[in-house]
Design a protein around this motif. Structure first.
Motif, PDB file in Angstrom:
ATOM      1  N   SER A   1      65.147  36.528  17.698  1.00 39.63           N
ATOM      2  CA  SER A   1      66.336  36.094  18.425  1.00 39.63           C
ATOM      3  C   SER A   1      67.550  36.837  17.877  1.00 39.63           C
ATOM      4  O   SER A   1      67.568  37.285  16.725  1.00 39.63           O
ATOM      5  N   LEU A   2      68.569  36.943  18.720  1.00 39.65           N
ATOM      6  CA  LEU A   2      69.805  37.620  18.330  1.00 39.65           C
ATOM      7  C   LEU A   2      70.861  36.566  18.032  1.00 39.65           C
ATOM      8  O   LEU A   2      71.205  35.755  18.893  1.00 39.65           O
ATOM      9  N   ASP A   3      71.347  36.574  16.821  1.00 39.36           N
ATOM     10  CA  ASP A   3      72.352  35.599  16.405  1.00 39.36           C
ATOM     11  C   ASP A   3      73.705  35.963  16.993  1.00 39.36           C
ATOM     12  O   ASP A   3      74.200  37.079  16.795  1.00 39.36           O
ATOM     13  N   GLU A   4      74.321  35.012  17.695  1.00 36.77           N
ATOM     14  CA  GLU A   4      75.580  35.307  18.385  1.00 36.77           C
ATOM     15  C   GLU A   4      76.702  35.623  17.403  1.00 36.77           C
ATOM     16  O   GLU A   4      77.558  36.454  17.680  1.00 36.77           O
ATOM     17  N   ARG A   5      76.686  34.952  16.233  1.00 40.45           N
ATOM     18  CA  ARG A   5      77.736  35.243  15.258  1.00 40.45           C
ATOM     19  C   ARG A   5      77.601  36.668  14.728  1.00 40.45           C
ATOM     20  O   ARG A   5      78.599  37.379  14.577  1.00 40.45           O
TER      21      ARG A   5
END
Length: 313
Positions: free
Chosen positions: A3-7
């Motif tokens: 997953s790609l962390d939004e922060r």
């Protein structure tokens, strides 16, 4: 796939956008080490570098650019979904970001925005002035919903909603010797006259440069500026002449203080003013409503101007 962390994505976007990790940290109000740590963490997770460090700061690698495009799309899609929910409340809220060339300001302020806000008084708007290349960049990077631009360069990520012919003219004061010039003016005829032009980043100047090459002449402006207002004052004060689309000085031409003369080079006639968005972007209801309003109003003004020009000949 991980997953790609939004922060992490936000920190990456700010570091590249600000040009350095420290500037991004200052903007985000966090420690520079926190920004670096998040980017390094994501690089490790994806097993690929995302930024390149150089003497003046950082820039995105090809992989970083892909992630930034994804992040911007996600941000604009989220904004659009929230705006569509607002639509159910009858456009009582919403904000629109518009980036435009300075020449469009007169058209907008002469009644188009007045009519829009009369119908939608609670909507808010940011209007930023920019050169042609920057208008295109900000639209394709979703920094603005709409762009009003003169002669944009080819860009496959742009969608043109309205294109209006606006040839470049020679603007002179009504009492200038060239005001009585018989027939179209050649660029070579400007020799000996003090000329003001826009900076090369502007579409207007790029078109003129192409005409210079076609005619085999070289213009030597005494004034180079990023302001259409400065050029109009330059002409109105009697210091010199300039090359601009007539719509940029519509009020002065209508009042009779300035005269717009046709130019002989055909390349200066086949140019357009355009309303553009990013191809594939789903506009918010507020931005979509403004787009429709501007397209109708500016197309109507163009038709009226054509009729007036025909009746005056």
């Amino acid at each position: 796939m991980q997953s790609l962390d939004e922060r992490c994505l936000r920190y990456l976007a700010e570091a590249v956008g600000c040009g350095s990790v420290r500037a991004a940290a200052d903007k985000l109000n966090v420690n520079a080490s926190a920004v670096s740590r998040q980017i390094v963490q994501m690089e490790g997770q994806l097993a690929t570098p995302l930024i390149e460090r150089h003497r003046r700061g950082v820039r995105a690698t090809p992989a970083g650019s892909l992630l930034l495009d994804y992040y911007r799309r996600q941000a604009s899609d989220r904004e659009d979904i929230l705006a569509k929910l607002t639509e159910l409340k009858g456009l009582r809220r919403g904000h629109i970001d518009v980036v435009l060339g300075e020449g469009f300001v007169g058209d907008l302020m002469s009644g188009l925005l007045q009519g829009f806000w009369a119908r939608h008084p609670d909507l808010t708007m940011t209007l930023d002035l920019a050169a042609t290349n920057d208008v295109v960049r900000r639209v394709v990077e979703d920094e603005a919903h709409l762009g009003l631009v003169y002669n944009p360069p080819p860009e496959p990520r742009l969608r043109t909603h309205l294109a209006m012919p606006h040839p470049i003219r020679l603007l002179v004061r009504a009492d200038h010797p060239l005001a009585a010039h018989p027939g179209p003016v050649r660029l070579a005829d400007l020799a000996g006259h003090r000329l003001g032009t826009m900076h090369p980043a502007y579409g207007i100047r790029q078109i003129i440069a192409a005409a210079e090459r076609a005619e085999g002449v070289r213009l030597d402006p005494v004034l180079i500026t990023g302001s259409i207002g400065v050029l109009k004052q330059f002409v109105a004060s009697g210091i010199g002449v300039t090359l601009l689309p007539a719509f940029c000085a519509a009020q002065e031409i209508s009042a009779g203080s300035l005269v717009a003369l046709p130019l002989a080079d055909p390349g200066l006639d086949g140019v357009e003013a355009q309303i553009v968005t990013r191809l594939g972007r789903q506009l918010s209801p507020a931005a979509g409503t403004l787009l429709q309003h501007l397209a109708r109003g500016m197309a109507g003004e163009a038709r009226s101007g054509t009729r007036r020009s025909s009746s005056s000949r």
